[in-house]
Structure formats: C-alpha cells, structure tokens
Scaffold this motif. Structure first.
Motif, PDB file in Angstrom:
ATOM      1  N   LYS A   1      89.142 108.793 -67.465  1.00 35.96           N
ATOM      2  CA  LYS A   1      89.822 109.744 -68.332  1.00 35.96           C
ATOM      3  C   LYS A   1      89.189 111.114 -68.173  1.00 35.96           C
ATOM      4  CE  LYS A   1      91.371 106.485 -71.887  1.00 35.96           C
ATOM      5  NZ  LYS A   1      91.349 106.167 -73.342  1.00 35.96           N
ATOM      6  N   ARG A   2      90.034 112.132 -68.075  1.00 32.37           N
ATOM      7  CA  ARG A   2      89.522 113.479 -67.867  1.00 32.37           C
ATOM      8  C   ARG A   2      88.951 114.054 -69.158  1.00 32.37           C
ATOM      9  NH1 ARG A   2      92.927 118.954 -66.556  1.00 32.37           N
ATOM     10  NH2 ARG A   2      93.486 118.596 -68.727  1.00 32.37           N
ATOM     11  N   VAL A   3      87.783 114.674 -69.047  1.00 32.40           N
ATOM     12  CA  VAL A   3      87.164 115.394 -70.158  1.00 32.40           C
ATOM     13  C   VAL A   3      87.139 116.866 -69.770  1.00 32.40           C
ATOM     14  CG1 VAL A   3      85.083 115.711 -71.556  1.00 32.40           C
ATOM     15  CG2 VAL A   3      85.733 113.413 -70.773  1.00 32.40           C
ATOM     16  N   TRP A   4      87.871 117.681 -70.508  1.00 30.00           N
ATOM     17  CA  TRP A   4      87.961 119.102 -70.192  1.00 30.00           C
ATOM     18  C   TRP A   4      86.722 119.821 -70.709  1.00 30.00           C
ATOM     19  CZ3 TRP A   4      90.510 121.724 -66.835  1.00 30.00           C
ATOM     20  CH2 TRP A   4      90.639 123.114 -66.944  1.00 30.00           C
ATOM     21  N   LEU A   5      86.095 120.650 -69.848  1.00 31.13           N
ATOM     22  CA  LEU A   5      84.843 121.318 -70.186  1.00 31.13           C
ATOM     23  C   LEU A   5      85.017 122.799 -70.487  1.00 31.13           C
ATOM     24  CD1 LEU A   5      82.629 119.682 -67.398  1.00 31.13           C
ATOM     25  CD2 LEU A   5      82.945 118.914 -69.772  1.00 31.13           C
ATOM     26  N   GLY A   6      86.209 123.314 -70.307  1.00 26.32           N
ATOM     27  CA  GLY A   6      86.438 124.719 -70.633  1.00 26.32           C
ATOM     28  C   GLY A   6      86.945 125.529 -69.458  1.00 26.32           C
TER      29      GLY A   6
END
Length: 276
Positions: free
Chosen positions: A53-58
């Motif tokens: 699952k993708r975790v968006w960091l900004g």
C-alpha cells in the motif's frame, strides 16, 4: 552530483495526461531517485510502499529534497534493510546516531506526518540539541545556542481580528518590508512561503507568510489560530519580534509578558538563506 550520490536511480511511476483530441498522451519524465514521482505542477512527490500500500510522504519543490524524505521514511520503515538514494544514516558517527535515535523514538505515522508538514528537520534539530549531553556533545555549546544575543525588530499589540477566526496575524507593512524583505517577494506569490517556529518547549509551529491582495497586507496564517489558542492570546497582548546578532540571524517571537520566547530558526534574512 552531491556527496553520497544516488545508488539506485529509478522510479517507473509516470503520470499521463490524456489530450483533448483523445489520441495523444503527454508523460512526465520519471525521477532518477527511488521513491520520487513528478507532479503535473512541476513539483516532486515522495512515496513509500508498506505491505503493498502506498504511503504518501508529501510534495516538494526540489527533486533531491523529495528523495531525502523517502530516505528518512525508508530507514524508519525498514531499518537496516532500507535501500536509500543517499548514504544512509550510521550509528558510527555522532550525527547519524542522534538521527537514528530520533527515528526510533517516533512512530512511523509521526515521521510521515513530519515529512508531510515539512517539519522533520526542525524536530530533529531540537532533538539533537536536547540530547547533546547524552551523546558527549558539550552542554556548554548547547546552552549557548539558547542564550544567543538578540535585538528587537518591532512589536505589535494583537487586535481582535488577529486572535479571531480569520486565522491570521497581520504584520505591519513597514515592518514586513523592512525586516522580512527577503521573504516578502516570495510571500507575494499565490501560496506564500512556509516558515517554521519553535517554542521553548520544543514544539515546532509552521505558519504561512503571505501577502493578501484583497487587504494589501502581509500576514502569518495557516496554523496561527492553533498558536493563539495554545498560548491563550487575547486582544491587546503585545507580540515582540527579535533577531539574533550572530551569523545564523535567527528570528524570535514572544509575548511581552511571557516567560518563554518562541524561536523561529532556519531563516537568514541578511544572506537570504533558509536551512530547511
């Protein structure tokens, strides 16, 4: 190329924009860094995958900055198994040991939140100063940082609207153009510029310094109302702005009757530098 050059340069994530004619596609060029994806607005996004699952960091202005954000997340999520863009942190040196201890002390969600808000480096700096003695760094040096000589730039009595629901502090134009001249040009852009504040307890505040065309005024906004509530500011309270006399040119903001000042660091007005 920077020291600790890219070891793995790939990211196959491309964003395609379908043309009006429906026959051609315009693709953004892929990043040379792991975990970095281009954005249609010219900025760069950072992301990491956890359990597929993708975790968006900004989103970041600079491609390398996005790559560093990925490296931070990778070392928190994957520890020694992390594959990074730049030379990874090492417990063998003082700075690396402090940074690794900071990562271990915070949850993955907390680190991701710092990266998204662009406050990670500020939180890390404070942690390093607070932990200086434990890692053999001179307590005297750490103390002198807090006792830096400074001069007052200006003061302002906050108005009812400054502490109301508008979520902004108006900076008098003459003071903005005199003391914040470097940032004023950026503030006049559509989004302004984000500045980081640290209070005496080590909490980092992030406000946006902007120019509002509608009222033709310079303001601190985005997060200001939280500061007002926590510091219990009321109309008539006097806010003072200071600047250190040392080469770092740090800025400070405090209530006239407050015991603990709030420090804005990482801003070099005279040289136009920001250490984010």
């Amino acid at each position: 190329m920077e020291s600790g050059a890219v070891r793995v340069a790939f990211d196959s994530s491309l964003e395609a924009e379908y043309s009006a004619a429906g026959t051609t596609y315009s693709k953004l060029p892929s990043s040379r860094y792991r975990g970095v994806v281009p954005q249609p607005n010219g900025r760069w996004g950072a992301q990491i995958y956890k359990r597929q699952k993708r975790v968006w960091l900004g989103t970041f202005v600079d491609e390398a900055e996005a790559a560093r954000a990925y490296d931070v997340a990778a070392q928190r999520f994957r520890g020694r198994d992390a594959v990074t863009n730049f030379v990874p942190l090492s417990a063998e040196d003082e700075e690396g040991a402090l940074a690794l201890a900071f990562l271990a002390k915070h949850s993955k969600a907390e680190i991701v939140d710092m990266l998204r808000k662009h406050t990670f480096l500020d939180e890390l700096r404070h942690s390093k100063r607070a932990s200086a003695g434990a890692f053999g760094v001179s307590r005297r040096r750490a103390q002198s940082y807090h006792e830096t000589a400074r001069v007052m730039l200006f003061e302002k009595a906050v108005t009812p609207s400054d502490v109301g629901k508008l979520n902004r502090l108006v900076i008098p134009k003459q003071h903005a153009e005199t003391h914040f001249q470097f940032w004023s040009g950026t503030a006049e852009g559509s989004k302004g510029v984000l500045l980081n504040f640290e209070d005496a307890a080590g909490k980092v505040w992030r406000f946006r310094y902007s120019y509002w065309n509608s009222s033709q005024s310079y303001v601190l906004t985005k997060g200001w109302i939280r500061f007002v509530k926590e510091k219990n500011l009321k109309p008539g309270d006097v806010i003072r702005f200071w600047q250190s006399t040392g080469p770092e040119k740090q800025l400070y903001i405090e209530r006239r009757d407050a015991e603990s000042p709030v420090r804005l660091f990482g801003v070099n007005i005279s040289e136009g530098q920001a250490g984010w």
